[in-house]
Write a protein that holds these residues in place. Sequence first.
Motif, mmCIF file in Angstrom:
data_model
loop_
_atom_site.group_PDB
_atom_site.id
_atom_site.type_symbol
_atom_site.label_atom_id
_atom_site.label_comp_id
_atom_site.label_asym_id
_atom_site.label_seq_id
_atom_site.Cartn_x
_atom_site.Cartn_y
_atom_site.Cartn_z
ATOM 1 N N GLY A 1 0.772 -1.230 0.000
ATOM 2 C CA GLY A 1 0.000 0.000 0.000
ATOM 3 C C GLY A 1 0.804 1.282 0.000
ATOM 4 N N PHE A 2 0.430 2.166 0.904
ATOM 5 C CA PHE A 2 0.986 3.520 0.956
ATOM 6 C C PHE A 2 2.495 3.517 1.185
ATOM 7 N N THR A 3 3.004 2.542 1.939
ATOM 8 C CA THR A 3 4.447 2.453 2.191
ATOM 9 C C THR A 3 5.200 2.292 0.880
ATOM 10 N N SER A 4 4.749 1.367 0.057
ATOM 11 C CA SER A 4 5.409 1.133 -1.221
ATOM 12 C C SER A 4 5.273 2.334 -2.156
ATOM 13 N N ILE A 5 4.134 2.980 -2.108
ATOM 14 C CA ILE A 5 3.930 4.166 -2.938
ATOM 15 C C ILE A 5 4.926 5.263 -2.550
ATOM 16 N N VAL B 1 17.486 6.563 1.608
ATOM 17 C CA VAL B 1 17.481 5.447 2.564
ATOM 18 C C VAL B 1 16.840 5.876 3.879
ATOM 19 N N LEU B 2 17.157 7.066 4.346
ATOM 20 C CA LEU B 2 16.596 7.559 5.605
ATOM 21 C C LEU B 2 15.081 7.717 5.513
ATOM 22 N N LEU B 3 14.601 8.347 4.445
ATOM 23 C CA LEU B 3 13.157 8.530 4.280
ATOM 24 C C LEU B 3 12.436 7.190 4.141
ATOM 25 N N SER B 4 13.024 6.255 3.403
ATOM 26 C CA SER B 4 12.414 4.933 3.243
ATOM 27 C C SER B 4 12.352 4.198 4.576
ATOM 28 N N THR B 5 13.426 4.277 5.345
ATOM 29 C CA THR B 5 13.465 3.618 6.649
ATOM 30 C C THR B 5 12.446 4.234 7.599
ATOM 31 N N LEU B 6 12.381 5.554 7.627
ATOM 32 C CA LEU B 6 11.408 6.223 8.487
ATOM 33 C C LEU B 6 9.976 5.900 8.067
ATOM 34 N N THR B 7 9.740 5.800 6.763
ATOM 35 C CA THR B 7 8.419 5.421 6.268
ATOM 36 C C THR B 7 8.044 4.029 6.752
ATOM 37 N N LEU B 8 8.983 3.077 6.612
ATOM 38 C CA LEU B 8 8.719 1.720 7.098
ATOM 39 C C LEU B 8 8.426 1.720 8.592
ATOM 40 N N PHE B 9 9.207 2.474 9.348
ATOM 41 C CA PHE B 9 9.046 2.486 10.795
ATOM 42 C C PHE B 9 7.722 3.106 11.222
ATOM 43 N N PHE B 10 7.436 4.318 10.738
ATOM 44 C CA PHE B 10 6.247 5.016 11.215
ATOM 45 C C PHE B 10 4.947 4.368 10.745
ATOM 46 N N ILE B 11 4.912 3.876 9.517
ATOM 47 C CA ILE B 11 3.698 3.188 9.069
ATOM 48 C C ILE B 11 3.575 1.849 9.781
ATOM 49 N N GLY B 12 4.711 1.181 10.039
ATOM 50 C CA GLY B 12 4.677 -0.054 10.824
ATOM 51 C C GLY B 12 4.198 0.199 12.240
ATOM 52 N N LYS B 13 4.650 1.289 12.816
ATOM 53 C CA LYS B 13 4.223 1.652 14.175
ATOM 54 C C LYS B 13 2.729 1.931 14.214
ATOM 55 N N LYS B 14 2.239 2.644 13.203
ATOM 56 C CA LYS B 14 0.808 2.952 13.118
ATOM 57 C C LYS B 14 -0.011 1.666 12.958
ATOM 58 N N ASN B 15 0.448 0.765 12.098
ATOM 59 C CA ASN B 15 -0.268 -0.497 11.885
ATOM 60 C C ASN B 15 -0.263 -1.358 13.145
ATOM 61 N N ALA B 16 0.873 -1.402 13.831
ATOM 62 C CA ALA B 16 0.970 -2.197 15.057
ATOM 63 C C ALA B 16 0.035 -1.651 16.131
ATOM 64 N N VAL C 1 15.379 -6.056 11.552
ATOM 65 C CA VAL C 1 16.031 -4.744 11.578
ATOM 66 C C VAL C 1 17.546 -4.907 11.538
ATOM 67 N N GLN C 2 18.071 -5.908 12.229
ATOM 68 C CA GLN C 2 19.517 -6.175 12.184
ATOM 69 C C GLN C 2 19.956 -6.527 10.768
ATOM 70 N N LYS C 3 19.202 -7.391 10.084
ATOM 71 C CA LYS C 3 19.524 -7.740 8.693
ATOM 72 C C LYS C 3 19.475 -6.500 7.813
ATOM 73 N N TYR C 4 18.452 -5.687 8.008
ATOM 74 C CA TYR C 4 18.267 -4.466 7.225
ATOM 75 C C TYR C 4 19.463 -3.534 7.405
ATOM 76 N N ILE C 5 19.853 -3.306 8.643
ATOM 77 C CA ILE C 5 20.973 -2.405 8.925
ATOM 78 C C ILE C 5 22.269 -2.943 8.328
ATOM 79 N N ILE C 6 22.504 -4.235 8.453
ATOM 80 C CA ILE C 6 23.729 -4.837 7.901
ATOM 81 C C ILE C 6 23.780 -4.656 6.392
ATOM 82 N N VAL C 7 22.672 -4.941 5.699
ATOM 83 C CA VAL C 7 22.658 -4.800 4.241
ATOM 84 C C VAL C 7 22.864 -3.343 3.843
ATOM 85 N N ILE C 8 22.220 -2.415 4.536
ATOM 86 C CA ILE C 8 22.352 -0.992 4.203
ATOM 87 C C ILE C 8 23.784 -0.510 4.421
#
Length: 181
Positions: free
Chosen positions: A13-17, A60-75, A91-98
């Motif tokens: 949804g909106f996250t991917s957009i 990367v920062l905006l994408s990460t913040l989008t994932l976090f805040f929309i995830g927080k809202k959904n949770a 999150v550990q895998k994500y940080i390592i890859v980034i």
Amino acid sequence: MQDNIQVNFSLKGFTSILIGGYLFIAGYVIEALLNNATPLETLSPKTIENLIILIAFTFVLLSTLTLFFIGKKNAKKLNIQLWGDKTKAAVQKYIIVIVVAFIILIVLMNLEFTNYLTPTFLIFYGILLFLFKNKERKNLLVLSGLSLLLAILCFLIPTYWSSSLSILGIAHLTYGVVVKE
């Protein structure tokens, strides 16, 4: 409360957009900087290089913040725990890859292998999407495969980098519209 990473950090949804829009805009701004289509054409190559790094970091920062805040809202909406064991591991895998991706991209830039920057980014992006796919999110394989295919095209045709970023951004936008939350 349950630990449900599919809901917390989802590219639906909106996250991917939003992420697709960020990618599309970042690619466009980088292309404009490199084609001297901006008033910033009098800047030195080193300054332009630093601006491109800043744009990539901002994406990367905006994408990460989008994932976090929309995830927080959904949770919160579903009364699901945001930080569980699966989420922390993801999150550990994500940080390592980034971090690895940024290190490799900066090394490539310093070695002046600029033709390999976009394909390397696309490969790491495809790997990142692949790491987070599972039985419920097989659709991410499409984005991951597209990213890897575009990386191969960029290796074969180095001038295709801008189009590749645009195509991936549009694919994210389309994925967000088609796959609802």
